[in-house]
Design a protein around this motif. Structure first.
Motif: not given
Length: 77
Positions: A42-43, A45
């Motif tokens: 998933r995006p 960080e």
């Protein structure tokens, strides 16, 4: 922005205790290697991962290899 740490361990009590020591960090929990890999895809960080070696399903070594493939710069303990 706080550092994001991915805690990967099948023992919920251990994850909760570890999280209490890491209060100043943004911790995301995964109860399995498969869940951890899904989170990394998933995006998010993620800056660092703390990974258990002995888990049901995919073991920590397999998950470690996949994490390194997905994010070669990720710090992993």
């Amino acid at each position: 922005m706080p550092v994001k740490i991915l805690l990967v361990d099948d023992d919920k009590g251990f994850r909760e205790e570890l999280r209490s020591y890491l209060e100043e960090y943004d911790c995301i929990e995964a109860s399995s290697g498969e869940e951890a890999i899904g989170i990394l895809k998933r995006p998010h960080e993620i800056d660092m991962a703390i990974l258990d070696v002995m888990m049901p399903g995919a073991n920590g070594t397999e998950v470690l290899r996949e994490m390194q493939r997905l994010d070669p710069g990720l710090g992993i303990i």
